[in-house]
Design an enzyme around this catalytic site. Structure first.
Site, PDB file in Angstrom:
ATOM      1  N   LYS A   8       0.840  -1.212   0.000  1.00 63.36           N
ATOM      2  CA  LYS A   8       0.000   0.000   0.000  1.00 63.36           C
ATOM      3  C   LYS A   8       0.875   1.263   0.000  1.00 63.36           C
ATOM      4  O   LYS A   8       1.853   1.325  -0.716  1.00 63.36           O
ATOM      5  CB  LYS A   8      -0.959  -0.014   1.196  1.00 63.36           C
ATOM      6  CG  LYS A   8      -1.737  -1.331   1.307  1.00 63.36           C
ATOM      7  CD  LYS A   8      -2.920  -1.208   2.203  1.00 63.36           C
ATOM      8  CE  LYS A   8      -3.519  -2.573   2.442  1.00 63.36           C
ATOM      9  NZ  LYS A   8      -4.827  -2.534   3.003  1.00 63.36           N
ATOM     10  N   HIS A  88      -8.520  -3.598  -6.396  1.00 59.72           N
ATOM     11  CA  HIS A  88      -8.408  -3.625  -4.935  1.00 59.72           C
ATOM     12  C   HIS A  88      -9.519  -2.766  -4.332  1.00 59.72           C
ATOM     13  O   HIS A  88      -9.874  -1.724  -4.892  1.00 59.72           O
ATOM     14  CB  HIS A  88      -7.033  -3.115  -4.491  1.00 59.72           C
ATOM     15  CG  HIS A  88      -6.798  -3.334  -3.028  1.00 59.72           C
ATOM     16  ND1 HIS A  88      -7.266  -2.463  -2.080  1.00 59.72           N
ATOM     17  CD2 HIS A  88      -6.198  -4.342  -2.365  1.00 59.72           C
ATOM     18  CE1 HIS A  88      -6.937  -2.930  -0.881  1.00 59.72           C
ATOM     19  NE2 HIS A  88      -6.286  -4.072  -1.026  1.00 59.72           N
ATOM     20  N   GLU A 157     -11.379 -10.698  -1.300  1.00 57.74           N
ATOM     21  CA  GLU A 157     -11.059  -9.875  -0.141  1.00 57.74           C
ATOM     22  C   GLU A 157     -12.324  -9.156   0.341  1.00 57.74           C
ATOM     23  O   GLU A 157     -12.700  -8.115  -0.236  1.00 57.74           O
ATOM     24  CB  GLU A 157     -10.018  -8.816  -0.503  1.00 57.74           C
ATOM     25  CG  GLU A 157      -8.705  -9.374  -1.000  1.00 57.74           C
ATOM     26  CD  GLU A 157      -7.578  -8.371  -0.796  1.00 57.74           C
ATOM     27  OE1 GLU A 157      -6.650  -8.694  -0.066  1.00 57.74           O
ATOM     28  OE2 GLU A 157      -7.647  -7.263  -1.347  1.00 57.74           O
TER      29      GLU A 157
HETATM   30  C1  PEP Z   1      -5.081  -5.813   1.348  1.00 55.56           C
HETATM   31  O1  PEP Z   1      -4.853  -4.614   1.351  1.00 55.56           O
HETATM   32  O2  PEP Z   1      -5.156  -6.423   0.266  1.00 55.56           O
HETATM   33  C2  PEP Z   1      -5.275  -6.496   2.614  1.00 55.56           C
HETATM   34  C3  PEP Z   1      -5.672  -7.728   2.608  1.00 55.56           C
HETATM   35  O3  PEP Z   1      -5.008  -5.755   3.762  1.00 55.56           O
HETATM   36  P1  PEP Z   1      -4.945  -6.320   5.268  1.00 55.56           P
HETATM   37  O4  PEP Z   1      -4.148  -7.597   5.225  1.00 55.56           O
HETATM   38  O5  PEP Z   1      -4.268  -5.245   6.045  1.00 55.56           O
HETATM   39  O6  PEP Z   1      -6.342  -6.579   5.694  1.00 55.56           O
END
Ligand code: PEP
Length: 234
Positions: A8, A88, A157
């Site tokens: 990120k 994302h 996700e």
């Molecule tokens: C991501 O940004 O793809 C992610 C999974 O973040 P985190 O692991 O911090 O939840």
């Protein structure tokens, strides 16, 4: 398996180089055979040779041009980048990228043969609205996407699990992954608050082909442990 780190808006170029070097040395010392992907911040991209595949968190669907604040293919080529993260949740929900824009980006980088990690996932209100509504929402994120593209990796996700410390139950992850595998046979990663303390259980689930890790990946030792869990499971 595929173990991916989304850095990120963290780590300068120097810190990113040190981080990737630490991963490389772990991988060669331990002879690990997992596919390790790292997505640094755009200004931290650098040419890299080694086992770690370095990808871009974002790029515009263009070679170059008048798109203030964006980078294009020419900039990725300068660093030998052939992998990109698309869809994302922070780009969809914080930066407002539409499905139409994502499809355009997907098609542009697909035509160039890029490895694409394409993210899908539902916000909390869709999950709470029931399975039907949740799956309809996720299905819409597959619209316009060539799910049989040979260099495609999908990451499931859930938006509410990203950076929050919350995760679905292991049973939930397995059920959703099984459903999503019907939409595409591409490798399917789980992402959302994966940490060194839960990665092993997640990686052991059926239909989980790897993990996409945000905050917890910033600790190189923890991330290396996750690579090792995958190695041990395989
Ligand atoms: C991501 O940004 O793809 C992610 C999974 O973040 P985190 O692991 O911090 O939840």
């Amino acid at each position: 398996m595929i173990i991916a780190a989304n850095l990120k808006t963290n780590f300068t170029r120097k810190q990113t180089t040190e981080y990737i070097d630490e991963l490389e040395s772990y991988i060669s010392k331990n002879n690990t055979t997992q596919d390790v992907l790292v997505f640094p911040a755009t200004s931290s991209l650098n040419p890299h040779e080694g086992k770690v595949i370095v990808g871009a968190q974002n790029a515009y669907a263009t070679n170059n041009g008048a798109f203030t604040g964006e980078i294009g293919l020419d900039h990725l080529n300068e660093f030998g980048i052939k992998t990109i993260l698309i869809g994302h949740s922070e780009r969809r929900h914080v930066l407002g990228e539409s499905q139409q824009q994502l499809v355009k980006k997907f098609n542009f980088y697909k035509e160039l043969g890029f490895k694409i990690v394409y993210c899908v996932g539902e916000p909390l209100e869709k999950r709470e609205a029931g399975k039907g509504e949740m799956m309809n929402y996720i299905s819409a994120q597959y619209e316009g996407i060539d799910t049989s593209y040979e260099n495609l990796i999908i990451a499931y996700e859930p938006v509410w699990a990203i950076g929050t410390g919350l995760t679905p139950t292991l049973e939930d992850i397995q059920t959703i992954h099984t459903d999503l595998k019907e939409k595409s046979t591409a490798p399917l990663l789980y992402g959302g608050s994966v940490k060194v303390t839960n990665a092993k259980e997640v990686l052991a689930l059926n239909n989980v082909d790897g993990i996409l890790v945000g905050s917890a990946a910033l600790n190189a030792q923890h991330f290396c442990s996750m690579i090792q869990f995958a190695e041990d499971i395989q």
